[in-house]
Design an enzyme around this catalytic site. Structure first.
Site, short mmCIF file in Angstrom:
data_model
loop_
_atom_site.label_atom_id
_atom_site.label_comp_id
_atom_site.label_asym_id
_atom_site.label_seq_id
_atom_site.Cartn_x
_atom_site.Cartn_y
_atom_site.Cartn_z
N ARG A 366 64.63 77.29 35.04
CA ARG A 366 63.97 76.72 34.22
C ARG A 366 63.53 76.07 35.58
NH1 ARG A 366 68.88 72.37 32.75
NH2 ARG A 366 69.93 73.86 30.99
N GLN A 384 75.19 79.94 33.99
CA GLN A 384 76.21 79.05 33.56
C GLN A 384 77.12 79.10 32.55
OE1 GLN A 384 73.46 76.90 30.53
NE2 GLN A 384 72.91 74.96 31.54
N LYS A 472 79.34 61.36 26.56
CA LYS A 472 79.85 62.80 27.33
C LYS A 472 80.56 61.88 28.33
CE LYS A 472 76.49 62.40 30.74
NZ LYS A 472 75.21 63.20 31.87
N HIS A 518 78.98 70.40 23.65
CA HIS A 518 78.70 71.29 25.59
C HIS A 518 79.93 71.25 26.20
CE1 HIS A 518 74.31 71.49 23.70
NE2 HIS A 518 74.94 70.08 23.24
ZN LIG Z 1 74.69 73.78 25.38
#
Ligand SMILES: [Zn+2]
Ligand SMILES: [Zn+2]
Length: 641
Positions: A366, A384, A472, A518
């Site tokens: 990024r 990640q 979330k 996620h």
């Molecule tokens: Zn994701």
């Protein structure tokens, strides 16, 4: 009379024009002494400002974030008062509160100023604070405001007034100092008991490089001297633990300008540490029913057009890579989710197949502005510990519970025992801005709340903090210095299944959309290692330590014995090195202490003759001599705890 609703829901009647300070006094004098400001109908006000209609009021003290911020902003005014008294003619830009403390941008004109002058200003601030001057609010017309600052000769304030609407301008005065400010402020300067100016630097007026550079002075204040002492200690401790400093000393990672800014290089010891974290998570994930997948570092531009990333972030990302022949465009992978959606689509799925859980240690890239880069916490390429769960709506709660288990298992193994879970839900008054049906949202929100409750998590619920595509849960961890870090996110997503047209066949034989979740317990390995280094000050748990022991032969005569020991430990998966340098044993011990190597094994004549090792534990000291077998058992016991 007007009705005032307090945070506990109780309603009290007061005369019209009552102030928050008077409300506090009517409750208790002790409370009134601590009131710094008040939140009136959601807006922070001076505690002395009259309330004219029915309102909800929350009294703010030092224990409220908004109380602290009002306190620190008021301290910026106090610093300005001190500067004006010591350096007449100083002109003032802006002076906001920041996360901890405040700053003021000032123009000293021809006066030479350095951090050697901080002490003088601190003393003046304390002297002025002791006068307990009230912060007095005065609404003024634009004409009057312009006249005041023209007379004073402060072009920066005049520049600010230009953009303000007549009728919305207020001046605040305390002691001999008057500032243009919309407020609010604390009642009086007497609350400020301890002051420290931290640093200074340059800042362009209004952030515009073509305009004058002002001097920005940072400071922090506290209501008690002991709190300032604690804060200074914390800053010093944080400096010692800075992962950029320890990363170098422990030879974990490095950066190279040639390779590129924000692109960490993992050195052998750092790579060993990272490998262990990876293996730890992989083992836990296999047990939790995850399947490992691997996807490339780039993806076709169309993939990100489908996912919506290109439209949303494309312009601010690394720009597309083109193939020389066909001119096809590819992007460096900014996230793994779109690739995993395509993996989901490789075969038809039935309700009986769900949930499916794809895990990948996926490296993503990024673009971050160079000024934003910081050690391992803000980088341009990172890995990640990512996974995507595809499930039926009725499985969301169970999946959340399983992910919570995984996160808590991870925290436990790494010594993070102080955490809260933040649940981010929709803004109930603005449901239109979220995608997905009302029904699915209600179901998922209830599932998250229940899962957190059943797992006994300490939680805070934030309305309006959900992403547009789903609610979330974030884990907020407090490290050993009490600093908060966000680690471990579990995010529901209704958007990508829609965009990628993901489906499964239900028990009704109809097509349905799966829910996508996620989750990443570490977040990124880079940032996690940074937090871990600072949390444990580089003293990693033994199982994670890249070098668990070092053997220190007293002289070269004992090198063969050292090699024999080393091989024996390695055969039991205990890793370390031998210090073969021709140095005095005291020096070898000191160097091993600096490198924070958990165990030092000293071998000389006695040890070699009797088959023993003399053991020193980092941070503990001498443990005496023992047989190699006993030492092995001790390490194995410590690793398995
Ligand atoms: Zn994701
Ligand atoms: Zn102010």
């Amino acid at each position: 009379m007007i009705n005032i609703t307090l945070p506990d829901g109780s309603v009290r009647e007061y005369d019209k024009g009552i102030t928050s300070m008077q409300i506090a006094l009517s409750i208790s004098e002790g409370l009134a002494r601590n009131v710094l400001a008040a939140e009136v109908n959601g807006e922070v006000w001076d505690a002395s400002r009259p309330i004219e209609q029915d309102s909800t009021v929350k009294l703010l003290t030092w224990n409220d974030a908004k109380g602290k911020s009002t306190y620190w902003h008021s301290s910026a005014h106090l610093m300005a008062e001190a500067l004006e008294a010591l350096y007449p003619g100083t002109k003032f830009g802006i002076g906001p509160a920041i996360e901890t403390g405040f700053y003021y941008d000032v123009d000293f004109g021809d006066i030479q100023f350095s951090s050697d002058d901080f002490k003088k200003i601190e003393d003046k601030m304390i002297e002025l604070a002791k006068t307990k001057s009230d912060y007095i609010r005065k609404p003024v017309s634009k004409v009057d405001a312009i006249e005041y600052f023209t007379e004073k000769g402060d072009e920066y304030k005049l520049d600010l007034i230009k953009d303000l609407a007549d009728g919305a301008i207020t001046l605040y005065s305390q002691g001999n100092f008057t500032d243009l400010c919309r407020g609010p402020h604390i009642p009086n300067t007497g609350h400020i008991k301890a002051v420290k100016l931290m640093s200074m630097g340059g800042a362009y007026w209004r952030g515009d490089e073509s305009r004058k550079q002002l001097t920005r002075i940072y400071g922090v204040t506290f209501p008690k001297a002991s709190e300032l002492a604690d804060y200074v200690h914390l800053i010093e401790e944080a400096k010692k633990r800075d992962h950029r400093k320890l990363g170098k000393e422990l030879e974990l990672f490095a950066f190279s300008e040639k390779v590129g800014m924000g692109l960490p290089l993992w050195l052998p010891k750092g790579a060993a540490l990272r490998e262990r974290l990876t293996r730890f998570m992989q083992n836990a994930q296999v047990k939790a029913g995850y399947e490992q997948v691997i996807t490339p570092h780039i993806g076709h531009k169309n993939l990100y057009i489908t996912s919506g990333h290109y439209e949303k972030y494309g312009a601010d990302s690394f720009q597309p890579i083109k193939t020389p022949q066909e001119g096809e465009e590819f992007l460096l992978k900014p996230m793994n989710c779109p690739h995993h959606c395509e993996i989901y689509k490789t075969k038809p799925r039935s309700y009986k197949d769900l949930p499916v859980r794809f895990a990948e240690f996926g490296t993503v890239y990024r673009y971050e502005q160079s000024g934003e880069l910081h050690g391992l916490t803000r980088v341009r390429g990172f890995t990640q510990d990512d996974a995507h769960l595809f499930c039926r709506p009725d499985q969301v709660k169970d999946e959340f519970k399983k992910v919570i288990d995984l996160v808590l298992y991870t925290f436990g193994a790494l010594g993070f025992d102080n955490y809260t879970a933040q649940i981010s839900l929709r803004d109930p008054d603005n449901k239109a801005k979220y995608i997905g049906s009302d029904e699915t949202w209600a179901l998922a929100e209830a599932a998250i709340i229940e899962a957190a409750e059943e797992k006994g998590l300490p939680t805070v619920v934030e309305y309006g903090e959900a992403a547009f595509y789903g609610p979330k849960l974030d884990f907020m961890v407090k490290d050993a210095l009490g600093r908060k870090w966000q680690l471990g996110t579990i995010q529901v997503d209704y958007n990508l299944p829609e965009r990628f047209e993901l489906e499964y066949t239900g028990s009704d034989n109809q097509k349905h959309r799966p829910v996508m979740i996620h989750r990443a317990p570490f977040g990124s390995l880079e940032r996690f290692v940074a937090v871990l280094i600072e949390h444990c000050a580089g003293n990693f748990p033994l199982w994670l330590s890249p070098e668990q022991f070092t053997i220190l032969p007293i002289s070269e005569k004992y090198e063969d014995y050292a090699k024999k020991l080393s091989d024996e430990l390695k055969n039991s998966d205990i890793c370390g090195l031998i210090d073969f340098r021709d140095e005095k044993i005291g020096r070898k011990i000191r160097d091993a202490e600096v490198k924070k190597i958990p165990y030092m094994l000293i071998v000389g004549e006695k040890e070699a003759a009797e088959g023993l090792v003399s053991v020193r534990r980092h941070g503990v000291g001498d443990l005496g001599s023992m047989s190699i077998e006993d030492f092995k058992q001790q390490i194995i016991k410590e690793i398995t705890v």
